[in-house]
Design a protein around this motif. Structure first.
Motif, PDB file in Angstrom:
ATOM      1  N   LEU A   1       6.009   5.293  -1.087  1.00 57.70           N
ATOM      2  CA  LEU A   1       5.086   6.414  -0.956  1.00 57.70           C
ATOM      3  C   LEU A   1       4.446   6.712  -2.307  1.00 57.70           C
ATOM      4  N   SER A   2       3.181   7.123  -2.278  1.00 53.33           N
ATOM      5  CA  SER A   2       2.499   7.441  -3.539  1.00 53.33           C
ATOM      6  C   SER A   2       2.904   8.835  -3.990  1.00 53.33           C
ATOM      7  N   GLU A   3       3.087   9.746  -3.035  1.00 55.06           N
ATOM      8  CA  GLU A   3       3.598  11.063  -3.381  1.00 55.06           C
ATOM      9  C   GLU A   3       4.277  11.663  -2.160  1.00 55.06           C
TER      10      GLU A   3
ATOM     11  N   GLN B   1       0.820  -1.209   0.000  1.00 51.64           N
ATOM     12  CA  GLN B   1       0.000   0.000   0.000  1.00 51.64           C
ATOM     13  C   GLN B   1       0.861   1.268   0.000  1.00 51.64           C
ATOM     14  N   LYS B   2       0.766   2.012  -1.091  1.00 52.68           N
ATOM     15  CA  LYS B   2       1.526   3.262  -1.160  1.00 52.68           C
ATOM     16  C   LYS B   2       0.689   4.396  -0.604  1.00 52.68           C
ATOM     17  N   VAL B   3       1.339   5.227   0.187  1.00 55.65           N
ATOM     18  CA  VAL B   3       0.583   6.317   0.826  1.00 55.65           C
ATOM     19  C   VAL B   3       1.326   7.627   0.621  1.00 55.65           C
TER      20      VAL B   3
ATOM     21  N   LYS C   1      -0.020  10.714   5.204  1.00 54.64           N
ATOM     22  CA  LYS C   1      -1.369  11.280   5.036  1.00 54.64           C
ATOM     23  C   LYS C   1      -2.373  10.134   4.988  1.00 54.64           C
ATOM     24  N   ILE C   2      -2.584   9.541   6.132  1.00 51.02           N
ATOM     25  CA  ILE C   2      -3.596   8.492   6.194  1.00 51.02           C
ATOM     26  C   ILE C   2      -4.417   8.717   7.438  1.00 51.02           C
ATOM     27  N   MET C   3      -5.590   8.157   7.439  1.00 45.74           N
ATOM     28  CA  MET C   3      -6.451   8.300   8.600  1.00 45.74           C
ATOM     29  C   MET C   3      -6.134   7.181   9.570  1.00 45.74           C
TER      30      MET C   3
ATOM     31  N   LEU D   1      12.833   8.936  -1.539  1.00 44.71           N
ATOM     32  CA  LEU D   1      11.893   8.596  -0.471  1.00 44.71           C
ATOM     33  C   LEU D   1      10.698   7.836  -1.025  1.00 44.71           C
ATOM     34  N   LYS D   2      10.221   8.312  -2.167  1.00 41.83           N
ATOM     35  CA  LYS D   2       9.059   7.645  -2.763  1.00 41.83           C
ATOM     36  C   LYS D   2       9.344   6.161  -2.969  1.00 41.83           C
ATOM     37  N   ALA D   3      10.518   5.875  -3.515  1.00 41.88           N
ATOM     38  CA  ALA D   3      10.834   4.486  -3.827  1.00 41.88           C
ATOM     39  C   ALA D   3      11.186   3.688  -2.570  1.00 41.88           C
TER      40      ALA D   3
END
Length: 938
Positions: free
Chosen positions: A840-842, A816-818, A868-870, A834-836
């Motif tokens: 991370l999605s962005e 799961q990319k976040v 950025k997740i709930m 960092l993304k890779a």
RNA sequence: GGGUGCUUAGCUCAGUUGGAAGAGCGCUAGCCUUACAAGCUGGAUGUCGGCGGUUCGAACCCGUCAGCACCCACCA
């Protein structure tokens, strides 16, 4: 070229070794113009069978050193050979013949020696074949055997010289006698173990019984030797017996009368304070006998049976049967005053395990403490070599062991009544006069000069096997009697050799004797360094031995072996077949699945990793497996590089981009180059200090944790996201770094590095393609160390760890990319990495962190991160609170330290400053967490 | 009797002039993320044998005790 998906060592090893050898890559460097000489003498393995783990360990270290110095451009010689190992080999062959129902004596000396030579051929070949499997790189063309013609001549020559100088002598002395082998052995070949025994108290009636008491009671652990008693001694000050000194006692069972003497060797507190004196069968009594000029009565034959010097009744009895008979007879006569249990050290022959009998025999000795022609004894000179620092021990702690032994050294008994070995170059006249000479003609000449012209008979004794071993440092280098007037390139370059690599168990047997003999005979030290390693033990810390059935054959770890085969190997050919069942049980338990094939490189790496100074090694199969995996890691990293670098031409352009001024190399490239330089420098230090454990660890750490875990992942990003030029520059750096790693690793992992280097090197544009062995070893280039990029990558890693940790805490699936929100300075170029690296999605960089969310945050220095997740509000609150508590602990500790006036006043300024910085950082971080916690609160 | 070494995570062991406790294996949660499942990511785990001392500060230096291993010499 396509590499297999995983590392398969066996085929690779078989392919490379013969090529290296045939093309002469192991040959000694004999360039007289190259003053940098590196030489190691192989401690010659005994031709008693096959190599064991200890050899594998010992040889791996030597090979690693040799390959390292060879690549560094030194004139390098690793001098191989094997040892005839007198007693040990003779026993092996004798047992084999016995198994066929043939006795050595029936066969006769000549025929027997033929059999031993056959065996030597077989065993020697097995050993050198095994060494080849271990990847060792000695100069096989210089292989020597201690009984080669040249080496035997050296033995004869040195013997005659030492004899002429008075440093070898022959004499009737009390020596350690092995009654089974029928030979003398040296002090070092006797092992004493504490065993249960008895102390018998025996009454010796006084001849003149006008004074009470009527008898003296002596205490002894060996009553049978009383037949050879020549006195009873007491302490001169012992009030109980002082009046009896000079009187006589009746020696029971013999009818002999012997004196009562006084000697302060007697401890009045021990036993009865009366000691029987048997100078022919006890070392202490021997000394007493000499002091008091007592006669020596030998009551034992060389078979350890009672001799004709004893009363008829006991003649021909075995010594232990005689003991029973004598005790019974004494008891019957009422002369046995008592028997008590007594623990005593029983001296046994190292080789046969039989109880050693001190025996008066004619033997040859090296005088170790007698001054030689230069005024100093050979032991003195050996002590000086080390005291002066000319010879250094690693670890240095062994110096005291060495000194202690040499300071208490006895003359060395070098004659053995065996068949297998160097015949002592001495001839006897009919009158018993001895003529020591290089050959019979010379003996005759010497005899004639002494006025004897009769028949000469050659001495049949051979030399202790360690005598020829002691000459190994120069005998293998084709030393000739006219040295140093005439020398040769090998002697000039390689005497002394650089380092002797050996186990502590042969410091006395071999190391000290090499130093004594080489220094005295050549005037040179034999080697500059002595690297002393531990012994390889089994997983339980037990010494490996055939009889315990816990030996491992290094080849079985390389090739693997199934359980049945291993059980068979361990239980066959046992001296005591009764142990077979127990051995089988334990083997089946420990190796229920047999042993998998780890390959030579993995085994070598394991040995090196375990080579911590000053301790024995419990061999751990799991370590071997871990290092097999390491090889596989290196293999796959190379596969990755090859998959990404299509051909060399691509890299040609990459070279220009990396070296040209077009743009600065990428962060990852600058960093890995810098880290590599540190690794190169660190490994050089470990070589110099003989810290093979740290050497292996440093390489492992760099390859796996830096190169594979971080650099390769960053390379993926750069290749994907960079411009074509940037991608090429990175590919270039990737291949260069890998190629350097392979050279760096070659001395430790010869096979896999060669195999990979052959495909990697062309891409890196290396000129020579013959072998990695012929390449230069990477030299540290401190100017390439780049602290700025190292600091940058450290920060990037910290951010990654923080993200991954958050992901873990949040129980996010790896798939799961976040999105990540970051606030801080200088972060832009981290984004793609960092993304890779953190899935991370962005990645969004903001001026102010959003405060309207209950997303999880982390803090790294000045940087704030938010996934950025709930999340569940309560869970996040708990997590933050826990984090704050942890930091508060640290703050409390730092504050306490800084509140301590003594600390601030006395600790160095930089330590205090460091503590202040830590405190400030913790405080800032805690504050941020608290702010976040406040936001979460409803 | 003399000497040496060792005692750090469940196991095997590092810890380099005393300055925030480490590795491998094992354990655990989750992943076949196109170099590698022989793999990847996260996690748990230690009064550094006991007790004293030196020091602002000790796994590290000193003393002492305990346990383990080894070497040398050997009181019959």
């Amino acid at each position: 070229m396509e590499l297999a998906k995983s590392f398969e060592p066996s085929e690779i090893e078989k392919r490379w070794y013969p090529g290296w050898e045939e093309r002469g890559f192991f040959k000694a460097g004999l360039d007289p113009d190259n003053p940098d000489a590196f030489c190691i003498l192989l401690p010659p393995p005994n031709v008693t069978g096959t190599l064991h783990m200890g050899h594998g360990f010992n040889q791996t270290i030597m090979d690693t050193l040799t390959r390292y110095y060879r690549m560094r451009g030194d004139n390098t010689l690793w001098q191989p050979g094997t040892d005839h190992a007198g007693i040990a080999t003779q026993i092996v062959v004798e047992r084999q013949l016995e198994a066929q129902g043939i006795s050595r004596l029936a066969l006769g000396r000549e025929k027997f020696l033929e059999k031993v030579w056959e065996w030597k051929e077989y065993s020697g070949n097995t050993i050198t074949r095994q060494m080849r499997r271990l990847g060792t790189s000695p100069d096989w063309s210089r292989e020597r055997f201690t009984m080669d013609a040249g080496l035997s001549e050296t033995v004869t020559e040195t013997f005659v010289r030492l004899y002429d100088e008075g440093l070898i002598y022959r004499g009737k002395r009390l020596v350690n006698w092995d009654p089974v082998l029928h030979t003398a052995v040296s002090d070092l070949e006797v092992v004493s173990e504490e065993e249960d025994g008895f102390m018998w108290h025996i009454r010796y009636p006084l001849s003149d019984d006008s004074d009470a008491p009527a008898a003296l009671t002596v205490a002894t652990t060996r009553p049978e030797t009383m037949l050879g008693d020549v006195a009873v001694m007491v302490h001169p000050e012992d009030a109980r017996y002082r009046a009896l000194i000079g009187k006589k006692v009746q020696l029971p069972l013999t009818g002999r009368e012997i004196p009562i003497i006084a000697d302060d060797y007697v401890d009045p507190e021990f036993g009865t304070g009366c000691v029987k004196v048997t100078p022919a069968h006890d070392f202490n009594d021997h000394a007493v006998g000499l002091r008091h000029k007592l006669p020596f009565v030998s009551i034992l034959t060389l078979d350890a049976k009672i001799s004709d010097a004893a009363p008829e009744k006991y003649r021909g009895m075995d010594r232990f049967d005689a003991r029973k008979a004598i005790v019974a007879d004494l008891d019957a006569l009422g002369l046995l005053a008592g028997v008590e249990k007594h623990k005593l050290k029983i001296p046994r022959s190292d080789r046969t395990g039989v109880v050693i009998e001190p025996m008066l025999t004619d033997q040859w000795f090296v005088a170790t403490t007698k001054p030689s022609s230069d005024g100093k004894s050979i032991s003195e000179k050996a002590l000086e070599c080390v005291a002066s620092g000319e010879i250094r021990f690693f670890p240095a702690a062994w110096v005291s062991t060495y000194n202690q032994w040499l300071n208490n050294i006895q003359d060395w008994c070098i004659s053995r009544q065996l068949w297998w070995g160097h015949l002592i170059p001495a001839w006897y006249g009919d009158d018993g006069a001895v003529y020591v000479a290089r050959n019979e003609a010379e003996a005759r000449a010497r005899a004639e000069k002494a006025g004897y012209t009769g028949a000469l008979t050659r001495e049949t004794d051979v030399l202790d096997t360690w005598y020829s071993s002691a000459l190994w440092p120069f005998s293998t280098l084709d030393w000739t009697p006219d040295y140093p007037a005439r020398s040769n390139t090998a002697l000039d370059l390689y005497l002394p050799s650089t380092v002797l690599v050996t186990g502590f168990d042969i410091i006395f047997f071999w190391v000290a004797r090499m130093i004594m003999m080489t220094k005295h005979l050549t005037g040179k030290i034999p080697f500059k360094h002595v690297y002393v390693h531990g012994l390889i033990r089994d997983a339980e810390g037990q010494k490996m031995s055939k009889s315990k059935g816990n030996v491992l054959d290094p080849i079985d770890l390389i090739d693997g072996i199934d359980l049945e085969e291993l059980v068979k190997k361990r239980t066959s050919g046992l001296l005591n077949p009764k142990h077979a069942g127990e051995i089988e049980k334990r083997t089946r338990k420990e190796f229920s699945a047999g042993i998998p094939a780890f390959g030579t490189d993995a085994l070598r790496f394991t040995f090196l990793s375990l080579a911590s100074p000053g301790r024995d090694i419990k061999f751990d199969l799991h370590r071997c497996e871990g290092y097999r995996n390491f090889c596989n890691k290196l293999w796959n990293a190379s596969r990755f590089a090859l998959m990404n670098v299509p051909d060399a031409s691509d890299l040609q352009a990459g070279t220009e981009e990396i070296t040209g001024s077009a743009s600065e190399p990428a962060l990852a490239d600058r960093w890995i180059v810098s880290a590599l330089q540190r690794t190169v420098a660190e490994m050089a230090r470990h070589y110099a200090d003989y810290r093979f454990d740290l050497l292996a660890h440093t390489l492992y750490e760099f390859v796996w944790n830096e190169f594979c875990d971080w650099y390769l992942e960053m390379v993926k990003v750069q290749i994907q996201e960079g411009t074509p030029e940037e991608a090429r520059a990175t590919r270039r750096c990737l291949v260069d770094t890998l190629e350097t790693i392979l050279r760096l690793a070659h001395p430790l992992l010869p096979f896999i590095t060669e195999e990979l280097w052959q495909v990697v090197a062309p891409l890196a544009g290396r000129k020579t393609r013959d072998s990695i062995m012929l390449c230069d070893y990477p030299a540290a280039q401190p100017e390439k160390i780049d602290p700025a990029s190292e600091e940058r990558v450290r920060r990037l890693k910290d951010l990654c760890y923080a993200c991954r940790n958050l992901r873990g805490e949040m129980k996010l699936s790896p798939a799961q990319k976040v999105p990540l929100i970051l606030r801080g300075d200088d972060l832009a170029d981290f984004v793609p990495y960092l993304k890779a690296l953190a899935k991370l999605s962005e990645v969004r960089i903001v001026e102010t962190m959003p405060d309207d969310t209950n997303a999880p945050i982390a803090i790294v220095g000045e940087t704030r991160l938010m996934l950025k997740i709930m999340v569940d509000l309560a869970a996040e609150t708990a997590r933050l609170s826990k984090e704050i508590a942890r930091i508060n602990d640290e703050i409390a500790k730092a504050k306490a330290k800084l509140a301590n006036a003594s600390f601030v006043a006395r600790a160095p300024a930089h330590i205090v400053a460091q503590e202040e910085t830590r405190l400030a950082e913790f405080a800032a971080t805690a504050e941020k967490f608290r702010a976040q916690l406040a936001r979460l609160a409803p």
